[in-house]
Design a protein around this motif. Structure first.
Motif, mmCIF file in Angstrom:
data_model
loop_
_atom_site.group_PDB
_atom_site.id
_atom_site.type_symbol
_atom_site.label_atom_id
_atom_site.label_comp_id
_atom_site.label_asym_id
_atom_site.label_seq_id
_atom_site.Cartn_x
_atom_site.Cartn_y
_atom_site.Cartn_z
ATOM 1 N N PRO A 1 71.477 72.614 49.065
ATOM 2 C CA PRO A 1 71.839 71.291 49.598
ATOM 3 C C PRO A 1 72.110 71.289 51.099
ATOM 4 C CG PRO A 1 72.935 71.670 47.509
ATOM 5 C CD PRO A 1 72.272 72.962 47.867
ATOM 6 N N TRP A 2 72.715 72.332 51.622
ATOM 7 C CA TRP A 2 73.036 72.329 53.049
ATOM 8 C C TRP A 2 71.772 72.421 53.901
ATOM 9 C CZ3 TRP A 2 72.216 76.521 56.415
ATOM 10 C CH2 TRP A 2 71.836 77.730 55.810
ATOM 11 N N ARG A 3 70.760 73.161 53.432
ATOM 12 C CA ARG A 3 69.498 73.195 54.178
ATOM 13 C C ARG A 3 68.806 71.832 54.110
ATOM 14 N NH1 ARG A 3 68.648 78.737 55.208
ATOM 15 N NH2 ARG A 3 69.361 80.072 53.486
ATOM 16 N N VAL A 4 68.823 71.214 52.938
ATOM 17 C CA VAL A 4 68.249 69.881 52.798
ATOM 18 C C VAL A 4 68.960 68.912 53.742
ATOM 19 C CG1 VAL A 4 67.889 67.946 51.217
ATOM 20 C CG2 VAL A 4 67.495 70.279 50.433
ATOM 21 N N ALA A 5 70.299 69.021 53.827
ATOM 22 C CA ALA A 5 71.069 68.130 54.701
ATOM 23 C C ALA A 5 70.641 68.288 56.157
ATOM 24 C CB ALA A 5 72.563 68.412 54.555
ATOM 25 N N ASP B 1 80.592 72.238 53.760
ATOM 26 C CA ASP B 1 81.189 73.256 54.623
ATOM 27 C C ASP B 1 81.299 72.633 56.008
ATOM 28 O OD1 ASP B 1 79.011 74.442 56.607
ATOM 29 O OD2 ASP B 1 78.017 74.128 54.688
ATOM 30 N N PRO B 2 82.261 73.050 56.826
ATOM 31 C CA PRO B 2 82.517 72.351 58.096
ATOM 32 C C PRO B 2 81.347 72.420 59.078
ATOM 33 C CG PRO B 2 83.844 74.357 57.928
ATOM 34 C CD PRO B 2 83.257 74.117 56.580
ATOM 35 N N LEU C 1 74.689 86.611 51.700
ATOM 36 C CA LEU C 1 73.844 86.379 52.870
ATOM 37 C C LEU C 1 73.797 84.897 53.233
ATOM 38 C CD1 LEU C 1 70.919 88.799 51.945
ATOM 39 C CD2 LEU C 1 72.530 89.083 53.837
ATOM 40 N N GLU C 2 73.718 84.048 52.232
ATOM 41 C CA GLU C 2 73.696 82.613 52.500
ATOM 42 C C GLU C 2 75.009 82.150 53.109
ATOM 43 O OE1 GLU C 2 73.253 78.321 50.194
ATOM 44 O OE2 GLU C 2 72.819 80.176 49.116
ATOM 45 N N ALA C 3 76.137 82.704 52.608
ATOM 46 C CA ALA C 3 77.445 82.330 53.160
ATOM 47 C C ALA C 3 77.539 82.712 54.638
ATOM 48 C CB ALA C 3 78.554 83.011 52.359
ATOM 49 N N VAL C 4 76.964 83.860 55.006
ATOM 50 C CA VAL C 4 76.959 84.270 56.406
ATOM 51 C C VAL C 4 76.138 83.289 57.241
ATOM 52 C CG1 VAL C 4 76.089 86.017 58.013
ATOM 53 C CG2 VAL C 4 77.369 86.714 55.981
ATOM 54 N N GLU C 5 74.959 82.937 56.728
ATOM 55 C CA GLU C 5 74.091 82.047 57.508
ATOM 56 C C GLU C 5 74.727 80.680 57.721
ATOM 57 O OE1 GLU C 5 69.496 80.394 57.610
ATOM 58 O OE2 GLU C 5 70.247 81.403 55.823
ATOM 59 N N LEU D 1 77.951 91.735 57.992
ATOM 60 C CA LEU D 1 76.578 92.100 57.632
ATOM 61 C C LEU D 1 76.356 93.609 57.746
ATOM 62 C CD1 LEU D 1 74.506 89.247 59.334
ATOM 63 C CD2 LEU D 1 74.670 89.718 56.890
ATOM 64 N N ARG D 2 76.919 94.214 58.760
ATOM 65 C CA ARG D 2 76.753 95.663 58.918
ATOM 66 C C ARG D 2 77.399 96.423 57.755
ATOM 67 N NH1 ARG D 2 78.099 94.256 64.390
ATOM 68 N NH2 ARG D 2 76.206 94.222 65.677
ATOM 69 N N GLY D 3 78.479 95.854 57.229
ATOM 70 C CA GLY D 3 79.089 96.484 56.066
ATOM 71 C C GLY D 3 78.285 96.262 54.798
ATOM 72 N N LEU D 4 77.592 95.141 54.704
ATOM 73 C CA LEU D 4 76.819 94.814 53.504
ATOM 74 C C LEU D 4 75.475 95.526 53.488
ATOM 75 C CD1 LEU D 4 76.280 93.029 50.966
ATOM 76 C CD2 LEU D 4 75.466 91.250 52.539
ATOM 77 N N GLU D 5 74.857 95.716 54.657
ATOM 78 C CA GLU D 5 73.480 96.201 54.724
ATOM 79 C C GLU D 5 73.256 97.542 54.019
ATOM 80 O OE1 GLU D 5 69.919 96.426 58.078
ATOM 81 O OE2 GLU D 5 72.017 96.548 58.695
ATOM 82 N N PRO D 6 74.132 98.560 54.160
ATOM 83 C CA PRO D 6 73.862 99.847 53.488
ATOM 84 C C PRO D 6 73.826 99.734 51.959
ATOM 85 C CG PRO D 6 75.506 100.110 55.219
ATOM 86 C CD PRO D 6 75.314 98.639 55.035
#
Length: 702
Positions: free
Chosen positions: A191-195, A230-231, A42-46, A60-65
């Motif tokens: 770290p990415w949220r902190v950034a 990440d880019p 989920l974090e990788a998607v966000e 996400l639709r594949g992961l949700e079920p």
């Protein structure tokens, strides 16, 4: 959100804070447990949601079920689906997901679901450019719901609230929301949220003209982003770095170019469009309209209909400015004005104010004086209330600091009094003991008492001298030796509730450019020398105050407008006539001054000193916007009480034009204009043609 997708001008994303958070932020608690595989996915998607909305939604639709019903992971997956649908402008999908979140069963995750629903709906409204609806959605979340939500949902909520408050010009609210988001980012240990939150803080510092602090924040943001790169995150941080270093053309260009490269490598068409729009803005400010026009048109071509109103609007505005600079005035002016009107329709007041003033400067440069006058008036109409809110906040902060200092002094005096009483009791006990001594000890004891008393008197004398020195230090500016705000406030309290005399607020023009060109040592020398010149012009019973940064406040006892006018001209001349010598260099300086004498004609208006400073700050700001190196003086106002005065100050230029106030204008020595004559009210063109500023910074940021 992201700052770079707000409907307002993207290069000015969200504004703040800062003293409480200056310490280095730990990126993760020492005992943090590793996230589950589902949370990692989920974090990788966000992290990539801005780059690839469609394929990420399928993932996400594949992961949700595979996620447990009514679990935190299922809630997060559905929230991310809603945010992706909001980016794509899919109203049906957004509505479905918001209802699903709002109908979450009554359990411990319900507050998180309600906060998530508000964030998804706000993101959709902001993407379509309706900032008012976005703010309304966030305001419906109760304090109980917000405090009961998961840290991740609260982080998103407070970032969105900060950005929407910034676009509305509510700087204090934007600051507090950004602080909360930063604390939550640290708690989440990503770290990415902190950034991203640190980059938000850097931009807020920039908007508050705290340049050194902004560079510190963005440096930490880049370090945090590079610790887990990440880019998309790096794109955000490099765009923020370009904004913070906007005065350093080499760093700004390098950062904008790096952001464009990262967006291209990530295959993120929307981010690439935004990077092109930002580069277009950079080349506009550096006098390359043809390059700017090409980049803005490339940006607009990448944004589909309804995809990203913020980026599209920025591109259109830049196209308009480029055409103005290329001599296509009618066409360019119409495009730029349409873009500003779109910002106003969606509630981006602060952004619209800046854009009006920027358009005015470009039109003035191209000698379209009627168009420039109209744009100036519209910009000032929006900017003056925002400017007044900032001044009031600074005064409140100064008063709070003063009250805290006063409490500390009271405690210190109480401790001294207690110590003195203890010493007196000890002395009495000593005297009783002395009376008990016999015979020949009396003379010796008396001599000792005399010596002790002499030492006590000497100690008290030294203490009095030391206290006087401390008081002098606490009420003086350490750099210039002038009085500081605390001393000024003490003088005002002694004089009674209403100010009587003349106030002059002096702001050194382009002081940041001086610091950047000559270093902070050169800037300090300018402040020291100008402080000496100002003090030399005043009588002994007048007061010269370093008001803060590059601002000085002068309080003269005279209440005569003609004398105040003459003094204002002298102050302009001593600042600008002779360059400041620093080492072997000569630094040219000028100032913008606002002044007023109280009581004020024709009704003998009297004001408390706080209101008087608010008024003179507005007058000074008008002088700065109309070209700098000049003084504006308020000599007449059709007001009988502070409330009427505040109403007229809120629309000062319009009141001037209507004849409700009378202003005089004085030119600094560079312009060589005749000084001291009443200035006419503004006509449909600028009341006095002047050279445009030699830089393309925004007037609000000067």
């Amino acid at each position: 959100m992201n700052r770079h997708c707000s409907f307002g001008r993207v290069r000015r994303w969200a504004p703040l804070v800062l003293s409480a958070l200056l310490g280095l932020l730990p990126l993760a608690p020492a005992n943090a447990a590793p996230p589950s595989k589902a949370w990692q996915q989920l974090e990788a998607v966000e992290r990539r949601q801005r780059a690839d909305p469609a394929p990420l939604a399928e993932q996400l639709r594949g992961l949700e079920p595979r996620l447990a019903v009514d679990s935190a992971e299922r809630l997060e997956a559905r929230t991310l689906l809603g945010l992706l649908a909001a980016q794509d402008g899919d109203l049906a999908q957004v509505t479905t997901i918001v209802k699903w979140l709002q109908d979450w069963p009554l359990d411990e995750l319900q507050p998180s679901a309600q906060v998530a629903a508000a964030c998804v709906w706000a993101e959709y409204q902001r993407r379509r450019g309706d900032l008012r609806e976005a703010r309304k959605a966030l305001s419906k979340v109760s304090v109980v719901q917000r405090e009961g939500a998961l840290p991740l949902q609260r982080w998103r909520y407070h970032r969105q609230a900060s950005f929407t408050a910034l676009d509305a010009g509510a700087l204090e609210l934007a600051q507090s929301e950004a602080q909360l988001a930063l604390k939550l980012a640290e708690q989440l240990a990503h770290p990415w949220r902190v950034a991203l939150s640190l980059a938000d803080m850097a931009e807020l510092a920039r908007r508050l003209r705290q340049d050194e602090r902004g560079r510190l924040w963005i440096s930490r943001a880049l370090s945090a982003a590079e610790s887990d790169p990440d880019p998309i995150t790096l794109y955000e941080v490099h765009t923020g770095r370009a904004l913070v270093y906007s005065e350093d053309s080499a760093i700004a260009l390098q950062s904008y170019s790096q952001a464009l490269q990262l967006a291209t490598e990530a295959g993120a068409a929307r981010l690439r469009a935004l990077a092109l729009a930002n580069l277009s803005d950079y080349h506009l400010r550096h006098g390359k309209p043809s390059v700017a026009l090409d980049l803005a048109q490339q940006s607009l071509a990448l944004v589909g209909p309804g995809d990203d109103p913020g980026t599209a609007n920025l591109a259109r505005f830049n196209i308009g400015l480029a055409k103005v600079l290329m001599g296509r005035l009618s066409e360019g002016r119409a495009l730029a004005k349409a873009a500003v009107q779109a910002e106003l329709q969606h509630g981006a007041l602060a952004t619209a104010a800046e854009d009006w003033l920027e358009l005015a400067r470009y039109l003035e440069r191209m000698q379209d004086l009627p168009g420039a006058a109209e744009a100036y008036r519209e910009g000032l109409k929006l900017a003056q209330p925002l400017r007044r809110e900032q001044l009031q906040r600074r005064l409140l902060e100064a008063q709070e600091r003063f009250d805290a200092d006063r409490r500390d002094r009271d405690l210190e005096l109480l401790a001294r009094d207690k110590a003195l009483k203890a010493a007196q009791i000890s002395q009495r006990n000593l005297q009783l003991g002395l009376w008990a001594l016999i015979g020949g000890c009396v003379l010796v004891s008396a001599a000792l008492v005399v010596q002790a008393l002499r030492r006590a008197r000497n100690a008290n004398a030294r203490l009095a001298v030391r206290n006087a020195a401390l008081k002098q230090q606490s009420e003086s500016d350490s750099l210039t030796g002038l009085s500081n705000r605390r001393h000024f406030q003490a003088v005002m309290r002694q004089q009674g509730p209403e100010l009587q005399g003349s106030l002059f607020l002096i702001d050194i023009d382009h002081f940041k450019r001086i610091n950047d060109s000559y270093g902070h040592a050169g800037g300090d020398q300018v402040l020291i020398e100008l402080a000496r010149r100002l003090r030399h012009q005043m009588r002994d019973d007048d007061l010269v105050v370093r008001w803060g940064g590059e601002e000085f406040l002068v309080y003269a006892r005279t209440t005569e407008p003609l004398l105040a006018r003459a003094l204002a001209q002298r102050l302009l001349d001593v600042v600008g006539r002779t360059p400041v010598v620093y080492e072997s260099l000569h630094i040219t300086t000028s100032a913008s001054i606002g002044f007023v004498s109280l009581p004020l004609a024709p009704h003998g208006l009297r004001l408390p000193w706080e209101r008087a400073i608010d008024l003179v700050d507005t007058v000074m700001y008008l002088a700065k916007v109309h070209g700098r190196n000049r003084a504006y003086g308020l000599e007449r106002m059709l007001a009988t009480d502070p409330l009427q005065a505040a109403e007229l100050a809120a629309r000062l230029e319009g009141a001037w034009q209507a004849g409700d106030v009378t202003l005089v204008t004085l030119e600094g020595p560079k312009l060589g204009s005749q000084a001291g004559t009443p200035a006419p009210p503004p006509a449909p063109q600028p009341h006095q043609p002047h050279q445009p500023p030699k830089e393309d910074g925004h007037a609000l940021a000067q």
